[in-house]
Design an enzyme around this catalytic site. Structure first.
Site, short mmCIF file in Angstrom:
data_model
loop_
_atom_site.label_atom_id
_atom_site.label_comp_id
_atom_site.label_asym_id
_atom_site.label_seq_id
_atom_site.Cartn_x
_atom_site.Cartn_y
_atom_site.Cartn_z
NE ARG A 131 48.60 40.21 42.22
CZ ARG A 131 49.59 41.11 42.04
NH1 ARG A 131 50.48 41.30 42.97
NH2 ARG A 131 49.67 41.78 40.91
CE1 TYR A 137 46.66 18.80 55.45
CE2 TYR A 137 47.94 20.14 53.93
CZ TYR A 137 46.79 19.44 54.23
OH TYR A 137 45.78 19.41 53.33
CG ASP A 168 49.94 24.42 60.48
OD1 ASP A 168 48.86 24.74 61.04
OD2 ASP A 168 49.98 23.85 59.37
CE LYS A 184 41.87 21.61 56.76
NZ LYS A 184 43.30 21.40 56.92
#
Ligand SMILES: *Cc1c(COP(=O)(O)O)cnc(C)c1O
Length: 402
Positions: free
Chosen positions: A59, A112, A184, A209
């Site tokens: 992590r 978004y 973004d 994407k």
């Protein structure tokens, strides 16, 4: 690394920040599928936890994930990057790092969906305030700024209206007021647009994407322009826990190698499709940054290296026309998402934006007739044949004016 080798865009994508595995020489970065890493000694473990080199726990850092982080940071011109479990995990780490009680954010009104909803419904519980403005005119951003504005957050091109926001102008506005600009960059991808070069402090991606590009992984990335911001983001991101899995990172590393080839092909197809749609009697309007008819065509040419692979257009027959169009598609896939090798079509009024109150949806420019095509890498002749078939169905039963 000798960066002089890395001149052209595809060379940068394939080699930027990359080297064969130091241990074995493996050309494809191995999947270090391990949650934890052994220390050579107590002193080595102590040194790692003091911030010295070496891995401790996945992590907090993993060699496979770091290879992808170096690649995206290189392509975006950032000081470093942080892999995230999804685009939304990246965006929430960004929000959690910058926002807090009494803080204010100015954002574009065509974000978004979840990027806006989470601020309105959850961050508001912690005393965060936000204004969502039409950022295609930077004057609206400037007007919304308050003394307590810590973050300006934009998405360009925006979904699904393909409205653009001037990144350089927003960076100047944000910095003049001591706040941070985050962008973004999912729709453009680093192949076509680099917000940090235009003054942004942070870039986020849904790598689901274009960057991964094969409709088989959900993943995200946060890129910071400088080390100080990177460390601020890292502290929050690794503790929030939305970090990336090494197997996920390996899949995206495989996808990103062909980013340039895929985006160029999709873009060439999109240009052919957009021109075809413009001349079709069943099409009311076409919105594509590569067309001269796009109201911000000049801005697109200035801040992007190409108009990208996504087109929105209005089909005759309103909501039913849009649904008839989608139903008649035989090659284009009826699905949300974008940036995959296959062409995807969706009808926001009856799908992604069905839950948005009608007046709010229309105000955002998402009309009943709007169809979004996320153009893929098929051959344009086949796509156009499928579009013509679907448009004919949309027209059936509608009296088309000449
Ligand atoms: C898909 C998308 C997101 C969210 O990404 P996930 O990977 O689905 O979490 C954020 N921003 C934009 C512009 C997107 O298209």
């Amino acid at each position: 690394m000798n960066d002089e080798r890395l001149q052209g865009p595809n060379t940068k994508i394939i080699h930027g920040g990359q080297h064969p595995d130091r241990e074995t020489g493996a050309v494809s970065v191995p999947i270090y599928q391990s949650s934890t890493f052994a220390f050579e000694s107590a002193e080595h473990g102590a040194a790692c936890f003091r911030g010295g080199p070496g891995y401790k726990y996945t992590r907090l850092g993993n060699p496979t994930t770091e290879a992808l982080e170096r690649s995206v940071a290189f392509l975006e011109g950032g000081a470093g990057a942080l892999g995230a479990a999804s685009g939304m995990a990246a965006i929430n780490s960004l929000y959690m790092t910058l926002l807090g009680a009494g803080a204010h954010m100015v954002a574009g009104d065509a974000l978004y969906g979840p990027s806006r909803t989470i601020v309105e419904t959850e961050f508001s519980r912690f005393g965060v305030e936000a204004d969502f403005v039409d950022s295609s005119d930077p004057a609206n951003v400037e007007r919304a700024i308050r003394p307590e504005t810590v973050l300006v957050y934009i998405e360009t091109p925006a979904n699904p209206t393909l409205k653009l926001t001037d990144i350089e102008a927003c960076a100047e506005i944000a910095h003049a007021h001591g706040s941070v600009l985050a962008v973004d960059n999912t729709f453009a991808s680093p192949h076509l647009q680099n917000p940090i070069e235009l003054g942004a402090d942070i870039v986020v991606h849904s790598m689901t994407k274009f960057i991964n590009g094969h409709s088989d992984v959900v993943a995200g990335m946060i890129v910071a322009a400088d080390e100080e911001m990177l460390e601020r983001l890292r502290r929050v991101h690794v503790n929030l826990g939305g970090t990336m899995d090494p197997h996920q990172a390996w899949l995206v590393l495989r996808g990103i190698k062909t980013l340039g080839l895929r985006v160029e092909k999709a873009q060439a197809n999109a240009m052919a499709v957009a021109r075809h749609l413009e001349a079709h009697p069943a099409v009311e309007w076409v919105r594509y940054p590569g067309l001269e008819s796009h109201p911000q065509h000049e801005l697109a040419s200035r801040q992007m290296r190409g108009p990208g692979g996504i087109i929105s257009f209005g089909v005759v027959g309103g909501v039913e026309g849009g649904q008839r169009f989608i139903d008649a598609a035989e090659l284009m896939v009826r699905a949300v998402s974008l940036g995959g090798i296959e062409t995807l079509v969706e009808h926001p009024a009856s799908m992604t934006h069905k839950g948005v109150p009608v007046d709010e949806r229309l105000e955002a420019g998402i009309t009943d007739d709007l169809v979004r095509v996320a153009v893929g890498c098929e051959d344009s002749e086949d796509l156009i044949a499928d579009l013509d078939r679907a448009l004919e169905q949309a027209m059936s039963g509608v009296a088309v004016g000449v």
